[in-house]
Design a protein around this motif. Structure first.
Motif, PDB file in Angstrom:
ATOM      1  N   GLU A  65       0.867  -1.175   0.000  1.00  0.00           N
ATOM      2  CA  GLU A  65       0.000   0.000   0.000  1.00  0.00           C
ATOM      3  C   GLU A  65       0.903   1.224   0.000  1.00  0.00           C
ATOM      4  N   VAL A  66       0.689   2.106  -0.965  1.00  0.00           N
ATOM      5  CA  VAL A  66       1.487   3.327  -1.095  1.00  0.00           C
ATOM      6  C   VAL A  66       0.562   4.505  -0.833  1.00  0.00           C
ATOM      7  N   SER A  67       0.977   5.398   0.051  1.00  0.00           N
ATOM      8  CA  SER A  67       0.101   6.512   0.427  1.00  0.00           C
ATOM      9  C   SER A  67       0.877   7.814   0.509  1.00  0.00           C
ATOM     10  N   ASN A  68       0.141   8.895   0.342  1.00  0.00           N
ATOM     11  CA  ASN A  68       0.669  10.244   0.501  1.00  0.00           C
ATOM     12  C   ASN A  68       0.121  10.803   1.808  1.00  0.00           C
ATOM     13  N   PRO A  69       0.942  10.859   2.855  1.00  0.00           N
ATOM     14  CA  PRO A  69       0.428  11.322   4.151  1.00  0.00           C
ATOM     15  C   PRO A  69      -0.074  12.755   4.131  1.00  0.00           C
ATOM     16  N   GLN A  70       0.414  13.547   3.199  1.00  0.00           N
ATOM     17  CA  GLN A  70       0.018  14.951   3.155  1.00  0.00           C
ATOM     18  C   GLN A  70      -1.341  15.164   2.494  1.00  0.00           C
ATOM     19  N   ALA A  71      -1.765  14.223   1.668  1.00  0.00           N
ATOM     20  CA  ALA A  71      -3.000  14.427   0.909  1.00  0.00           C
ATOM     21  C   ALA A  71      -4.049  13.348   1.173  1.00  0.00           C
ATOM     22  N   SER A  72      -3.762  12.409   2.063  1.00  0.00           N
ATOM     23  CA  SER A  72      -4.702  11.322   2.381  1.00  0.00           C
ATOM     24  C   SER A  72      -5.114  10.570   1.121  1.00  0.00           C
ATOM     25  N   ARG A  73      -4.150  10.318   0.237  1.00  0.00           N
ATOM     26  CA  ARG A  73      -4.387   9.530  -0.967  1.00  0.00           C
ATOM     27  C   ARG A  73      -3.586   8.240  -0.879  1.00  0.00           C
ATOM     28  N   ARG A  74      -4.187   7.142  -1.344  1.00  0.00           N
ATOM     29  CA  ARG A  74      -3.483   5.875  -1.271  1.00  0.00           C
ATOM     30  C   ARG A  74      -3.860   4.985  -2.451  1.00  0.00           C
ATOM     31  N   THR A  75      -2.988   4.047  -2.756  1.00  0.00           N
ATOM     32  CA  THR A  75      -3.245   3.058  -3.784  1.00  0.00           C
ATOM     33  C   THR A  75      -2.452   1.810  -3.444  1.00  0.00           C
ATOM     34  N   HIS A  76      -2.493   0.821  -4.330  1.00  0.00           N
ATOM     35  CA  HIS A  76      -1.781  -0.427  -4.087  1.00  0.00           C
ATOM     36  C   HIS A  76      -0.968  -0.791  -5.314  1.00  0.00           C
ATOM     37  N   CYS A  77       0.074  -1.588  -5.110  1.00  0.00           N
ATOM     38  CA  CYS A  77       0.977  -1.893  -6.215  1.00  0.00           C
ATOM     39  C   CYS A  77       1.784  -3.146  -5.890  1.00  0.00           C
ATOM     40  N   GLY A  78       2.577  -3.573  -6.877  1.00  0.00           N
ATOM     41  CA  GLY A  78       3.549  -4.635  -6.691  1.00  0.00           C
ATOM     42  C   GLY A  78       4.951  -4.039  -6.765  1.00  0.00           C
ATOM     43  N   VAL A  79       5.949  -4.893  -6.729  1.00  0.00           N
ATOM     44  CA  VAL A  79       7.332  -4.445  -6.791  1.00  0.00           C
ATOM     45  C   VAL A  79       8.009  -5.119  -7.974  1.00  0.00           C
ATOM     46  N   GLN A  80       8.777  -4.340  -8.723  1.00  0.00           N
ATOM     47  CA  GLN A  80       9.494  -4.878  -9.877  1.00  0.00           C
ATOM     48  C   GLN A  80      10.886  -5.379  -9.491  1.00  0.00           C
ATOM     49  N   GLU A  81      11.599  -4.583  -8.707  1.00  0.00           N
ATOM     50  CA  GLU A  81      12.950  -4.969  -8.293  1.00  0.00           C
ATOM     51  C   GLU A  81      13.390  -4.112  -7.117  1.00  0.00           C
ATOM     52  N   PHE A  82      14.518  -4.475  -6.550  1.00  0.00           N
ATOM     53  CA  PHE A  82      15.061  -3.772  -5.384  1.00  0.00           C
ATOM     54  C   PHE A  82      16.438  -3.207  -5.758  1.00  0.00           C
ATOM     55  N   SER A  83      16.422  -2.169  -6.566  1.00  0.00           N
ATOM     56  CA  SER A  83      17.676  -1.589  -7.045  1.00  0.00           C
ATOM     57  C   SER A  83      17.763  -0.088  -6.828  1.00  0.00           C
ATOM     58  N   ALA A  84      16.822   0.488  -6.111  1.00  0.00           N
ATOM     59  CA  ALA A  84      16.833   1.934  -5.897  1.00  0.00           C
ATOM     60  C   ALA A  84      17.894   2.317  -4.868  1.00  0.00           C
TER      61      ALA A  84
END
Length: 311
Positions: A65-84
């Motif tokens: 779950e990915v959310s923006n604490p400043q705007a009370s917006r959220r969505t869901h997603c998967g992960v492609q890789e761990f290279s950031a």
């Protein structure tokens, strides 16, 4: 002892890692040259996230779950890789727009589990999407790049050098679902800007009707006027030689023909008063014309007389 208290009661909670919950600075996936991720909703996390997730008792696939604490917006997603890079996270730009995020904003990422979806209803934002040859096939093919669907999200489809926005208006069995290895029924709602065909303006209706309107003169004559009429020979009969000898038979030539008219038709010799199929209609008579011809005499009287035999 102090370290056992820190890791035992704080981080590992007696050997059981807590839920994955981190904040990152967010940037578009194009910043690391992964524009292809714009076609789905999978993100790129740092390698430390993988280390943490490895200690969690989570089931595959990894969903967040990915959310923006400043705007009370959220969505869901998967992960492609761990290279950031550490402390950063990369999202498709359309997800950043849905979450009202800009480059460098802080986002909150937490692991979650979602039920497998069975149904989703989608609504194109623009009617232009209907111009695609097979919009259902395009959508179903696009959804293969997605891990989750969340009601309220507006996904973006790039097709034939155009961008189309599709809003997710309903999901079952929950408002957020996983579509990985799931058999999901897809339904479509009319585009948001779709308008029912209203009554045409009067001028447009008349112009349109004029394309199919039968001319008044033709309508008066009825459908028979448009049908080909049987033709008759204009100059039929047997000729005579000057020397009185019989005339040898000659091949019949194509006689001049004219449209037949009903017997007793007062307008037999005045075709401009009748509607000729494929010809003129309601025109004026020729100049200096009268009923008995231009001479004013009856046609029968002009050639009246007794014939003479030269023999």
């Amino acid at each position: 002892h102090g370290q056992r208290a820190l890791f035992g009661d704080g981080f590992f909670n007696n050997g059981v890692p807590p839920r994955f919950d981190h904040q990152y600075q967010v940037f578009p996936v194009s910043f690391i040259g992964k524009d292809e991720l714009e076609k789905g909703n999978k993100i790129v996390l740092p390698s430390s996230a993988l280390d943490h997730l490895a200690h969690l008792n989570i089931s595959y696939p990894m969903l967040f779950e990915v959310s923006n604490p400043q705007a009370s917006r959220r969505t869901h997603c998967g992960v492609q890789e761990f290279s950031a890079e550490e402390g950063t996270c990369y999202l498709p730009y359309w997800m950043m727009q849905n979450l009202l995020l800009s480059e460098g904003s802080l986002i909150r990422v937490t692991n979650t589990s979602l039920p497998k979806g069975t149904f989703v209803k989608l609504q194109p934002v623009s009617s232009d999407f209907l111009d695609i040859h097979n919009p259902r096939a395009v959508l179903e093919n696009t959804l293969r790049n997605f891990a989750t669907l969340t009601v309220g999200d507006c996904i973006v489809i790039d097709y034939n050098q155009k961008r189309f926005e599709i809003e997710i208006i309903e999901c079952k069995p929950a408002t957020a679902i996983s579509i990985i290895e799931a058999d999901v029924n897809v339904d479509f709602e009319k585009p948001k800007d779709y308008k029912e065909h209203a009554a045409m303006p009067a001028a447009a209706a008349q112009a349109d009707a004029g394309l199919f309107r039968v001319p008044e003169a033709e309508a008066e004559l009825g459908p028979e006027a448009a049908e080909p009429q049987p033709m008759e020979q204009t100059f039929s009969g047997v000729g005579q030689r000057v020397d009185g000898k019989p005339i040898k038979p000659q091949p019949a030539a194509s006689p001049a023909r004219r449209p037949s008219v009903d017997p007793g038709d007062p307008d037999e010799d005045m075709p401009w008063k009748k509607r000729i199929p494929g010809g003129v209609k309601w025109t004026k008579p020729p100049y200096m014309f009268n009923k008995h011809g231009s001479t004013g005499q009856d046609d029968a009287a002009i050639f009246k007389g007794d014939g003479q035999n030269l023999m």
